[in-house]
Design a protein around this motif. Structure first.
Motif, PDB file in Angstrom:
ATOM      1  N   SER A 275       0.879  -1.109  -0.002  1.00 54.32           N
ATOM      2  CA  SER A 275       0.022   0.043   0.140  1.00 54.32           C
ATOM      3  C   SER A 275       0.948   1.234   0.139  1.00 54.32           C
ATOM      4  CB  SER A 275      -1.076  -0.063   0.997  1.00 54.32           C
ATOM      5  OG  SER A 275      -0.369   0.059   2.567  1.00 54.32           O
ATOM      6  N   TYR A 302      -4.493  -0.205  -2.785  1.00 57.62           N
ATOM      7  CA  TYR A 302      -4.422   1.360  -2.296  1.00 57.62           C
ATOM      8  C   TYR A 302      -5.840   1.860  -1.435  1.00 57.62           C
ATOM      9  CZ  TYR A 302      -1.265   5.337  -2.254  1.00 57.62           C
ATOM     10  OH  TYR A 302      -0.318   6.239  -1.923  1.00 57.62           O
ATOM     11  N   LYS A 307      -7.626  -4.286  -0.789  1.00 51.56           N
ATOM     12  CA  LYS A 307      -7.106  -5.096   0.211  1.00 51.56           C
ATOM     13  C   LYS A 307      -7.886  -6.453   0.161  1.00 51.56           C
ATOM     14  CE  LYS A 307      -4.281  -1.843   2.860  1.00 51.56           C
ATOM     15  NZ  LYS A 307      -4.626  -0.527   1.988  1.00 51.56           N
ATOM     16  N   THR A 349       2.780  -1.917   4.499  1.00 55.69           N
ATOM     17  CA  THR A 349       2.037  -0.995   4.704  1.00 55.69           C
ATOM     18  C   THR A 349       2.684   0.100   5.383  1.00 55.69           C
ATOM     19  OG1 THR A 349       1.250  -1.913   6.669  1.00 55.69           O
ATOM     20  CG2 THR A 349      -0.027  -2.901   4.464  1.00 55.69           C
TER      21      THR A 349
ATOM     22  N   SER B 292      -4.613   8.887  -3.090  1.00 56.71           N
ATOM     23  CA  SER B 292      -5.650   7.791  -2.930  1.00 56.71           C
ATOM     24  C   SER B 292      -7.117   8.201  -2.885  1.00 56.71           C
ATOM     25  CB  SER B 292      -5.279   7.316  -1.082  1.00 56.71           C
ATOM     26  OG  SER B 292      -5.469   8.475  -0.306  1.00 56.71           O
TER      27      SER B 292
END
Lengths: 418, 418
Positions: A275, A302, A307, A349, B292
């Motif tokens: 991420s 992202y 996920k 992450t 994002s």
């Protein structure tokens, strides 16, 4: 031999042009066992250049000067050096002939200003320039400076390079000692200050080597330079004994190269999920030619939904634990491994900034890494410094280095000296 | 104002590192209507640096020095300048506090060598460095040199840049003439030679501007410089009229910034799938802070199985059409869009080299781009030049630019002059 470089040109003091000639020359010198002790860029101002010439003669045995040999009003490198040596200018028949031939071959007539390029200071040697109109000029043992070599070359890189190879390099061959060797050691997850501290004794014991620590992005590098290959070998052996598995690579390349070489040797494959690094972890791996032999693919997840959908993170885990959390990172590593059918799944992450994470306690610089493999799972976390780009780049390095430590807790790949 | 730059570091005299700080500083000086009259690189040799300091004080009113402020043994810029001014060193409480806070925030204990960074020459002013451990040092009217300004900044570019902006630039504002303005135009998928050809007339008509074409990676840039803001505005209007939608961005940033701004404005989201660019397409997008908001995720599909499993490419399509083919690229764009539930799916395949594709007719440099969106689908293909790294970087740019042309075939985002 104390060698310095002078680049002449006002444009080299602005952003229009950068002096790349001196970098190229430094590389050639290194091959001859020589190096610069100083590099200067000076503008098209006669007084400035003349002062610099006098200074350089006082401190250097070899002066390599590039630029300012052209036909226009602001090209006067040759004239200024002639003034320094109190030498009159005289027309050189060979240079004149080659000038006329050059223009004729392009169907042009030389302008009056072109002819000044055939004027050479009396007492100097002409260096032919078959690739342009500006001949080079060379003084060996100029008046008042026995043992000194002064070389004037054109600023156009292609012309300079040819002149270096055909006329200048031969004069310096054999004047260098043994070529300077560089031992490059790469660290993927050891901070600069910690490396400095841990190598203090080592560097003192090998005090005859020149040591440099480069806190670059994405790697921290420890460099040792010496003309004695055995001294470098001894230092490498000591570094290995002292730093052990922190040492990610020796020689060219980065952690990614070591990781890929280990995987190829083991006949194993890799998949990643990321991420914070947003694709950079995969990009670092695939920057290596031939990575497709062991790298199956990557997931840039992202958003929380990605996920779950792409990497199979259990529904609700992101909400309950936070997207930047140990359980989610481990689930990503497992997901990448399973979805892509790889031996190893590596996940990262974190929060690269610039703003704090609104969803949970993940301050800027937080980085979590998890690894799922044939023998089990592992994870680690740390806090990285730098801006967004640096945190992303370092995060990718720390993730790759976590995998490397599992793949090869022994002498790193690479091996060769630079 | 006579301003000179000194960069300290043996590595800057070799090919290991190139001094980019002075180029950045030259650009900032230009904005203030100022310029360097000399730039010097000197190695980590105390005597060399000390001699240079004395010379520089004799000829310059402003001396900007970068590098050699770190915690290690080969960092001594501060100490050498203190010797030149005959100033003892004393511990600065504020620098010490900030040093301790910096290490504490990273959960580290400063090593003994770190503490020397809190030593400041008596009589000098400390310049805070919130981004690192090396404070800067400044002398106004140092002993024996009234009217002179000496500034020592860290060599780490990010730290130097912040220190320049917050502490140094304000001291020089108003001391220069009319600032030099730069108009920067970015092209995401227009080759350098074509851009040179298409702008020949334009550059001749605006001959009072300084023009430069930078064939960089990943972008090609067209730069115009002038001290007259109206001349730059007129040139921009003409460029826009002539080059139209080829112009991907004006001002800072790249194609990725334009793409993200367009998506935010339209309230739409993006997902990507990539093989040849190996994660770089996602990495370019996520390099932008705030990405994002519109970027959902990416698939790096580095083997045929991953293309089917992750992106839903129909089984057998890779075998029948080749992994680098129009149908597979389009299937990847559709797959990314559907799997991630995004408005737009962007895909890129190709061959970045160094070896020819064994599976099909895809010579090195081949690049295919496909886009699936709310209003339909599209694709394009081309042949990129360069080595592996350049082909990957340019492939990401061409893919982003293909999307940009669909999102915003009008005056590009950015807009501001640099």
């Amino acid at each position: 031999v104390r060698i310095e470089c002078i680049a002449v040109g006002t444009e080299l003091l602005t952003t229009q042009r950068v002096d790349t000639n001196s970098v190229w020359l430094a590389e050639r010198l290194g091959e001859l066992g020589l190096e610069f002790h100083r590099k200067t860029v000076v503008g098209d101002q006669r007084a400035d250049l003349k002062a610099l010439c006098a200074e350089a003669l006082d401190r250097s045995e070899v002066i390599l000067c590039t630029g300012g040999l052209g036909p226009t009003f602001d090209d006067f490198t040759k004239e200024v050096w002639a003034e320094v040596f109190d030498a009159p200018m005289a027309e050189d028949p060979a240079s004149l002939a080659s000038l006329l031939a050059f223009h004729a071959s392009r169907g042009r007539t030389p302008s009056p200003s072109n002819f000044k390029q055939a004027l050479i200071p009396v007492g100097a040697v002409v260096l032919p320039n078959p690739h342009g109109t500006a001949p080079g000029v060379l003084w060996r043992d100029p008046p008042g400076h026995p043992g000194t070599l002064v070389v004037l070359m054109p600023g156009v890189p292609r012309e300079m390079k040819h002149m270096w190879a055909s006329s200048v390099a031969p004069l310096l061959e054999g004047r260098g000692g043994r070529p300077m060797g560089t031992l490059r050691m790469v660290f993927g997850s050891t901070p600069e200050s910690l490396l400095a501290e841990r190598t203090q004794g080592l560097r003192a014991r090998h005090g005859d080597l020149e040591w440099t620590i480069l806190a670059g992005v994405p790697h921290v590098e420890l460099l040792a330079r010496s003309r004695d290959p055995r001294a470098l070998e001894a230092a490498l052996a000591d570094c290995w004994a002292e730093l052990g598995e922190d040492l990610a690579r020796v020689g060219a390349g980065g952690v990614e190269d070591t990781v890929l070489e280990c995987l190829v040797r083991r006949g194993e494959t890799l998949a990643v999920a990321e991420s914070m690094t947003g694709g950079q972890l995969a990009a670092r791996i695939t920057s290596v030619a031939g990575s497709s032999r062991v790298f199956l693919g990557g997931l840039t997840v992202y958003c929380a939904a990605a996920k779950e959908t792409l990497a199979g993170v259990p529904p609700g885990l992101c909400a309950s634990e936070g997207t930047v959390s140990g359980p989610v990172t481990l689930a990503l590593a497992r997901g990448a491994r399973e979805r892509l059918g790889a031996h190893w799944g590596l996940a990262v992450t974190g929060n690269a900034g610039p703003t704090e994470d609104r969803e949970g306690p993940a301050p800027v610089g937080t980085c979590l890494v998890a690894l799922a493999g044939p023998e089990g799972e592992g994870s680690t976390s740390f806090r990285l410094g730098g801006d967004r780009a640096e945190i992303q780049a370092r995060g990718a390095s720390w993730a790759l280095d976590f995998l490397r430590r599992h793949l090869s807790p022994s002498f790193p790949e690479g091996g060769g000296m630079l």
